[in-house]
Write a protein that holds these residues in place. Structure first.
Motif, PDB file in Angstrom:
ATOM      1  N   GLU A   1       0.878  -0.787  -0.049  1.00 23.83           N
ATOM      2  CA  GLU A   1       0.307  -0.703   0.013  1.00 23.83           C
ATOM      3  C   GLU A   1       1.060   0.850  -0.228  1.00 23.83           C
ATOM      4  O   GLU A   1       0.415   2.154  -0.895  1.00 23.83           O
ATOM      5  CB  GLU A   1      -0.765  -0.590   1.400  1.00 23.83           C
ATOM      6  CG  GLU A   1      -1.812   1.024   1.246  1.00 23.83           C
ATOM      7  CD  GLU A   1      -2.913   0.632   2.237  1.00 23.83           C
ATOM      8  OE1 GLU A   1      -4.053   1.848   2.112  1.00 23.83           O
ATOM      9  OE2 GLU A   1      -2.423   0.386   3.232  1.00 23.83           O
ATOM     10  N   GLU A   2       1.760   1.390   0.463  1.00 28.89           N
ATOM     11  CA  GLU A   2       2.673   2.419   0.779  1.00 28.89           C
ATOM     12  C   GLU A   2       3.847   2.000   0.106  1.00 28.89           C
ATOM     13  O   GLU A   2       4.394   3.546  -0.710  1.00 28.89           O
ATOM     14  CB  GLU A   2       3.630   2.120   2.099  1.00 28.89           C
ATOM     15  CG  GLU A   2       2.606   2.265   3.336  1.00 28.89           C
ATOM     16  CD  GLU A   2       2.527   3.733   3.453  1.00 28.89           C
ATOM     17  OE1 GLU A   2       2.854   4.896   2.525  1.00 28.89           O
ATOM     18  OE2 GLU A   2       0.604   3.906   4.101  1.00 28.89           O
ATOM     19  N   GLY A   3       3.523   1.225  -0.800  1.00 30.64           N
ATOM     20  CA  GLY A   3       4.555   1.390  -2.229  1.00 30.64           C
ATOM     21  C   GLY A   3       6.415   1.378  -2.005  1.00 30.64           C
ATOM     22  O   GLY A   3       6.714   1.560  -2.689  1.00 30.64           O
ATOM     23  N   THR A   4       6.570   0.283  -0.930  1.00 30.12           N
ATOM     24  CA  THR A   4       7.923   1.347  -0.662  1.00 30.12           C
ATOM     25  C   THR A   4       8.079  -0.420   0.299  1.00 30.12           C
ATOM     26  O   THR A   4       7.721  -1.158   0.128  1.00 30.12           O
ATOM     27  CB  THR A   4       8.233   1.817   0.792  1.00 30.12           C
ATOM     28  OG1 THR A   4       9.347   2.189   1.039  1.00 30.12           O
ATOM     29  CG2 THR A   4       7.398   1.498   2.387  1.00 30.12           C
ATOM     30  N   GLU A   5       9.658  -0.585   0.383  1.00 28.63           N
ATOM     31  CA  GLU A   5      10.128  -2.084   0.660  1.00 28.63           C
ATOM     32  C   GLU A   5      10.819  -1.771   1.678  1.00 28.63           C
ATOM     33  O   GLU A   5      11.524  -3.324   2.546  1.00 28.63           O
ATOM     34  CB  GLU A   5      11.420  -2.538  -0.573  1.00 28.63           C
ATOM     35  CG  GLU A   5      11.198  -2.583  -1.917  1.00 28.63           C
ATOM     36  CD  GLU A   5      12.176  -3.109  -2.868  1.00 28.63           C
ATOM     37  OE1 GLU A   5      12.980  -2.725  -2.370  1.00 28.63           O
ATOM     38  OE2 GLU A   5      11.897  -2.967  -3.875  1.00 28.63           O
ATOM     39  N   HIS A   6      10.559  -0.938   2.633  1.00 28.08           N
ATOM     40  CA  HIS A   6      11.292  -0.789   4.423  1.00 28.08           C
ATOM     41  C   HIS A   6      11.366  -1.642   4.754  1.00 28.08           C
ATOM     42  O   HIS A   6      11.019  -2.033   5.913  1.00 28.08           O
ATOM     43  CB  HIS A   6      10.951   0.825   4.395  1.00 28.08           C
ATOM     44  CG  HIS A   6      12.295   1.823   3.424  1.00 28.08           C
ATOM     45  ND1 HIS A   6      13.652   1.987   3.282  1.00 28.08           N
ATOM     46  CD2 HIS A   6      11.798   2.456   3.163  1.00 28.08           C
ATOM     47  CE1 HIS A   6      13.803   2.759   2.638  1.00 28.08           C
ATOM     48  NE2 HIS A   6      12.701   3.378   2.298  1.00 28.08           N
ATOM     49  N   PHE A   7       9.458  -2.131   4.632  1.00 25.58           N
ATOM     50  CA  PHE A   7       9.533  -3.208   5.684  1.00 25.58           C
ATOM     51  C   PHE A   7       9.665  -4.939   5.840  1.00 25.58           C
ATOM     52  O   PHE A   7       8.895  -6.223   6.308  1.00 25.58           O
ATOM     53  CB  PHE A   7       7.936  -3.296   5.098  1.00 25.58           C
ATOM     54  CG  PHE A   7       6.597  -1.371   5.406  1.00 25.58           C
ATOM     55  CD1 PHE A   7       6.140  -1.743   7.025  1.00 25.58           C
ATOM     56  CD2 PHE A   7       6.266  -1.134   4.245  1.00 25.58           C
ATOM     57  CE1 PHE A   7       6.507  -0.129   7.295  1.00 25.58           C
ATOM     58  CE2 PHE A   7       5.720   0.405   5.403  1.00 25.58           C
ATOM     59  CZ  PHE A   7       5.708   0.618   6.340  1.00 25.58           C
ATOM     60  N   LEU A   8      10.731  -5.235   5.253  1.00 25.01           N
ATOM     61  CA  LEU A   8      10.530  -6.247   4.206  1.00 25.01           C
ATOM     62  C   LEU A   8      11.500  -6.884   5.605  1.00 25.01           C
ATOM     63  O   LEU A   8      11.523  -7.805   6.306  1.00 25.01           O
ATOM     64  CB  LEU A   8      11.674  -5.330   2.896  1.00 25.01           C
ATOM     65  CG  LEU A   8      10.706  -5.758   1.868  1.00 25.01           C
ATOM     66  CD1 LEU A   8      11.375  -6.488   0.407  1.00 25.01           C
ATOM     67  CD2 LEU A   8       9.475  -7.557   1.665  1.00 25.01           C
TER      68      LEU A   8
END
Length: 93
Positions: free
Chosen positions: A55-62
């Protein structure tokens, strides 16, 4: 637009799954039911975090997904070890 609606619907379903897992964790008649409920909760939190990342379009949550998965795995192993320790003491008595 359609993707956001689908993600929100999935988030609602995952929230319901977490609530069901907490119910089974509290109510579960056996320890095995509680361990499975704990795994359900961890898995749905990982899925929720993945949806949030999409949803946020980021890979920082991986990295967060990896940490949550490892904590869930080690928590399950610890619960199983604790169950085995209590079963062994019951047999000795």
């Amino acid at each position: 637009m359609i993707l956001n609606t689908a993600i929100q619907a999935c988030e609602i379903m995952l929230s319901i799954a977490v609530l069901i897992g907490f119910y089974r964790l509290a109510k579960g008649p056996t320890a095995v039911d509680r361990i499975i409920a704990f795994d359900l909760i961890v898995l749905t939190i990982v899925a929720f975090t993945a949806l949030l990342s999409i949803e946020e379009g980021t890979e920082h949550f991986l990295e967060l997904i990896l940490v949550i998965s490892l904590l869930g795995f080690f928590g399950t192993i610890a619960l199983i070890k604790a169950m085995g320790a209590t079963e062994n003491t019951e047999e000795v008595e």
